[in-house]
Design an enzyme around this catalytic site. Structure first.
Site, PDB file in Angstrom:
ATOM      1  N   GLU A  83       2.310   2.318  -2.029  1.00 18.64           N
ATOM      2  CA  GLU A  83       1.561   2.997  -0.969  1.00 18.64           C
ATOM      3  C   GLU A  83       1.902   4.482  -0.912  1.00 18.64           C
ATOM      4  O   GLU A  83       1.054   5.309  -0.585  1.00 18.64           O
ATOM      5  CB  GLU A  83       1.838   2.325   0.376  1.00 18.64           C
ATOM      6  CG  GLU A  83       1.066   2.898   1.549  1.00 18.64           C
ATOM      7  CD  GLU A  83      -0.431   2.628   1.491  1.00 18.64           C
ATOM      8  OE1 GLU A  83      -1.156   3.160   2.350  1.00 18.64           O
ATOM      9  OE2 GLU A  83      -0.883   1.883   0.586  1.00 18.64           O
ATOM     10  N   THR A 101     -16.868   7.701   1.275  1.00 21.08           N
ATOM     11  CA  THR A 101     -15.451   7.435   1.033  1.00 21.08           C
ATOM     12  C   THR A 101     -15.146   5.950   0.878  1.00 21.08           C
ATOM     13  O   THR A 101     -14.019   5.587   0.552  1.00 21.08           O
ATOM     14  CB  THR A 101     -14.596   8.056   2.159  1.00 21.08           C
ATOM     15  OG1 THR A 101     -13.247   8.211   1.700  1.00 21.08           O
ATOM     16  CG2 THR A 101     -14.631   7.211   3.415  1.00 21.08           C
TER      17      THR A 101
END
Length: 659
Positions: free
Chosen positions: A528, A639
Site C-alpha cells: 500500500e 479515475t
C-alpha cells in the site's frame, strides 16, 4: 474556463423534458443556479426575510391586543364571528329549500350531527387556543432567528434556495430526458491482436474477468462486492444502502471484452433493481466515480437509455452535497434527507481535495446528457474557489473547509487525499477537446510546483514523489501515487517550453520505481505504501502498509507508457502482474487481496474489490490489445477507468446540421 463557454454543449430543444424544463426553471434565463430574476420588481430572499420579520411583529401586536380586551362574548362575537363565516350559524340546518348548498357540497358537519362544533362559545375557545399556539410558535421562531449570527442566516437562505432548486429538478425527473447527439463510437469494438502470443495473453485476462464475474454472480449477486474466501456478499459503508457496485463498475469492462450475455444480465439488474430512493449516507466521491462514471460510460458504449436515465437521476441526488457557503461539497451525503457532513477525521471539518476535485469529468457529461448546465456550474464553481485561494509554494493542500472556503492543514500529497484532483485537471483539458485552457494552466502550474517541492531521487537513482507536511517532506510514496507516471506521460504532448520529452521521461522513471516496489516483495505485487529512508528504498517498513487490495495504479501507468512509447518492457511488467495475481490472489471463489506481500504464507483479506473488475483487469486487457481499442485521443478514462468520450468542439455543429 467560464461556464458560459460550456453552454453550447448543454442546450436542449425547447420544452424538451428535463433539459427544457430545467433550463428555464433553474437557469433563470441565463442566471443559473436557481437564482431569481434580477429586476426592480423582484425581491431577494434576504429582503423577503426582513419583511417577514416586520410583518410577524405586526401580527403579534394585533393578536396580543385582543387578549387585553374585556372578556365580552358580544364584543368577541363582533370581532370574530362577523369576520369568520365558518363560525356563523347556518341559515337552515334542515334539508329543503332553506338549506345552504355549500354545506352539502363541502361536507361540513351540522349542529346535532357527529363532528358538529356545538356551542359557539366552545368553538370560540378552540379558535382562540389555536391563535395562541400559532402566536407562541411565531414568537419562538422569530426569537431563534434573531439569535443566529448573520452568516448563519445567510447560510440558511442559501440552503433554502438550493433546496427549492433541487426540488424543481427532482419534480422534472418524470419527464423524458432531451435527445442528445451520441458521439460516434471510435474504437469501442476492436479486432483480435495479430500476434498469437499477445492474443493468448489477452484471452487469459478475459478468463480472469469471467472467473471474478461468475463467482460474484454465484455468491453475491446484487450486493456491492464479493467475499471470495467465505463466499458471500460484502458491502462497504462508502455506498450506504445503494446496492450493486460491482455490477455497475463492471458494465463497460464486460462490454469491451465482448461478454455480451454478462452485459445483458447486468443491464437487466440495473433496469429492475438499481434504486437510489433509499435512506443512505454515501461517499459523494465514490458514488460519483463508480456509479455515475460507470453508468455514463455504459450509455456511451451501448446507447442503452436506461444508463443515461440512472446516471442523471443519481446526479440530481448528489446535488445537495454542494449546499455549503463556499459551494465546496460535503464528503458524505444522505441522499434521502439531503444532509451532508465531512469525515470526522478530516482536518477541521474539511472536505478532501481528491474527493471534491474528482467530480469534474462526470458532472460535465451529466450536463451534456441532461441538457442542463446546472451540474457543470457546480464543478466550475469549485475551480473558481480554488483559483481565488493562495497556494503555499504553488501547492494544493489536501484539506479545504467548505464553510470558510479556506485551507485546512497544510498537507500535500499526490497519493491518497490529493491524487485524482491533479489527474482531473489534465483530463478536463483533454476531454474538452483541448479548449479548457484554464484547466491546462492549473495542471501545468501544479505539476511544476510538485516537481520542485515533492519529487526526489533516492541514493540509488529511484525517482519518487514524497508528501509535504507544513514544509517538511515525508519520504513515503503510496501505491495510489503510482498513477502519476501515466499522468505525466499523458500530458507530455501539450507541455510548455519544449518539456514533452522531459515529462515522458519522468513518467518512465515513476513507472520504474513502482515496478521496483512490486519486484522487492515475495508475491511480486506492491504494498500500500513504501518508503525511502534509513537506507530503505521502495519497501514498506510498517506492518499497516504491507497489504495489497487488488489496486490498479501501477498497471494503469504501464498502460499509458505502453500506448505512448510501445516499449516492450511495459507489456512484460504487466504480464508479471497477471502471473502474480493468478498465483497469489486467485481463490476458488474469485480474487482476494493480501494482508502482507512480503511473506509466503498468505492471509487473504477476503474482499474482491469492485475496482478490480472496473480498473485492474480492464487496464491489463487494454495493454494486450491494439491501440485502436479506446484510442486515447478519443476517450478519457475517469479515475475508476470508465471511458468517457472527448466532447468535441464540433459536436454542436453536427447536431445543428442533423436538425
Amino acid at each position: 474556463m467560464p461556464v458560459g463557454g460550456l453552454l453550447p454543449l448543454f442546450s436542449s430543444p425547447a420544452g424538451g423534458g428535463l433539459g427544457g424544463g430545467l433550463g428555464g426553471g433553474l437557469g433563470g434565463g441565463g442566471g443559473g443556479g436557481g437564482r431569481k430574476g434580477s429586476g426592480p420588481s423582484a425581491f431577494r430572499l434576504t429582503e423577503k426575510f426582513v419583511l417577514l420579520l416586520v410583518f410577524s411583529a405586526f401580527i403579534t401586536l394585533c393578536f396580543g391586543a385582543i387578549f387585553f380586551l374585556p372578556d365580552s362574548s358580544k364584543l368577541l362575537s363582533g370581532v370574530l364571528f362577523h369576520s369568520s363565516p365558518a363560525l356563523q350559524p347556518a341559515a337552515d340546518h334542515k334539508p329543503g329549500p332553506g338549506a345552504r348548498a355549500e354545506d352539502a357540497a363541502d361536507g361540513r358537519a351540522r349542529p346535532g350531527e357527529e363532528g358538529a362544533p356545538g356551542d359557539p362559545a366552545a368553538a370560540l375557545e378552540d379558535n382562540l387556543a389555536r391563535i395562541r399556539e400559532n402566536h407562541e410558535r411565531a414568537l419562538m421562531e422569530a426569537k431563534e432567528t434573531l439569535q443566529k449570527l448573520p452568516e448563519e442566516i445567510q447560510r440558511d437562505i442559501l440552503m433554502e434556495k438550493e433546496k427549492v432548486a433541487q426540488d424543481q429538478m427532482s419534480n422534472r425527473m418524470g419527464f423524458r430526458l432531451p435527445p442528445v447527439y451520441l458521439v460516434p463510437l471510435i474504437g469501442a469494438i476492436d479486432r483480435e491482436p495479430a500476434d498469437a502470443a499477445v492474443r493468448e495473453k489477452r484471452a487469459k485476462i478475459k478468463e480472469m474477468m469471467k472467473h471474478a464475474w461468475n463467482n460474484y454472480k454465484l455468491y453475491a449477486w446484487g450486493k456491492n462486492e464479493l467475499k471470495p474466501v467465505s463466499k458471500g456478499g460484502h458491502s462497504s459503508s462508502l455506498f450506504g444502502n445503494i446496492k450493486g457496485a460491482t455490477i455497475v463498475d463492471a458494465l463497460d469492462t464486460l462490454f469491451i471484452m465482448k461478454m455480451k450475455n454478462e452485459f445483458e444480465e447486468a443491464k437487466a439488474w440495473v433496469e429492475e433493481h438499481l434504486n437510489f430512493n433509499v435512506n443512505a449516507e454515501v461517499s459523494v466521491f465514490e458514488v460519483n466515480i463508480r456509479f455515475i462514471g460507470g453508468l455514463i460510460s455504459a450509455y456511451y458504449l451501448s446507447g442503452e437509455e436506461i444508463f443515461r436515465k440512472k446516471a442523471v437521476e443519481l446526479g440530481v441526488k448528489l446535488l445537495p452535497a454542494f449546499y455549503t457557503p463556499s459551494g465546496i461539497p460535503w464528503a458524505l451525503l444522505n441522499i434521502k434527507s439531503g444532509i451532508g457532513r465531512n469525515w470526522p477525521w478530516a482536518s477541521g471539518g474539511s472536505s478532501i481535495l481528491a474527493e471534491f476535485g474528482t467530480l469534474h469529468l462526470e458532472f460535465i457529461h451529466l450536463s451534456y446528457l441532461s441538457g442542463n448546465p446546472f451540474f457543470a456550474e457546480k464543478v466550475m464553481n469549485i475551480r473558481k474557489v480554488l483559483n481565488n485561494l493562495e497556494k503555499p509554494q504553488g501547492l494544493y493542500p489536501n484539506y479545504l473547509n467548505p464553510n470558510s472556503g479556506q485551507w485546512g492543514q497544510y498537507h500535500v500529497s499526490v497519493g491518497g487525499l490529493g491524487d485524482s484532483f491533479y489527474e482531473y485537471l489534465l483530463k478536463a483539458w483533454l476531454m474538452s477537446d483541448k479548449t479548457d485552457l484554464e484547466a491546462k494552466k492549473m495542471y501545468f502550474d501544479a505539476i511544476k510546483a510538485i516537481e520542485t517541492h515533492l519529487i526526489r531521487k533516492s541514493r540509488n537513482g529511484l525517482t519518487y514523489i514524497a508528501e509535504w507536511k507544513g514544509g517538511l517532506l515525508e519520504h513515503k510514496m503510496g501505491h495510489l501515487t503510482c498513477f502519476a507516471g501515466g499522468m505525466f506521460a499523458l500530458g507530455a504532448d501539450d507541455a510548455p517550453d519544449g518539456l514533452t520529452q522531459h515529462y515522458l521521461q519522468l513518467g518512465a522513471e515513476i513507472a520504474r520505481t513502482c515496478h521496483e516496489s512490486y519486484s522487492r516483495t515475495f508475491v511480486k505485487l506492491g504494498p500500500e505504501a513504501f518508503r525511502f529512508d534509513g537506507g530503505v528504498e521502495a519497501i514498506a517498513t510498517r506492518q499497516n502498509e504491507k497489504y495489497y487490495i487488488l489496486r490498479p495504479e501501477v498497471v494503469e501507468t504501464y498502460l499509458y507508457m505502453w500506448r505512448l512509447t510501445h516499449d516492450p518492457k511495459y507489456r512484460k511488467w504487466a504480464w508479471e502482474a497477471v502471473e502474480a495475481l493468478e498465483k497469489h490472489c486467485r481463490v476458488n471463489g474469485g480474487y482476494s487481496g493480501l494482508r502482507d506481500v512480503y511473506v509466503s504464507a498468505q492471509t487473504y483479506d477476503d474482499v474482491q474489490q469492485s475496482f478490480f473488475l472496473a480498473e485492474t483487469l480492464k487496464y491489463l486487457y487494454l495493454i494486450f490489445s491494439d491501440d485502436d481499442l479506446l484510442p486515447l485521443e478519443h476517450w478519457i478514462f475517469n479515475t475508476e477507468a470508465h471511458p468517457l468520450p472527448v466532447l468535441s468542439r464540433n459536436i454542436k455543429k453536427v447536431e445543428d446540421n442533423e436538425k
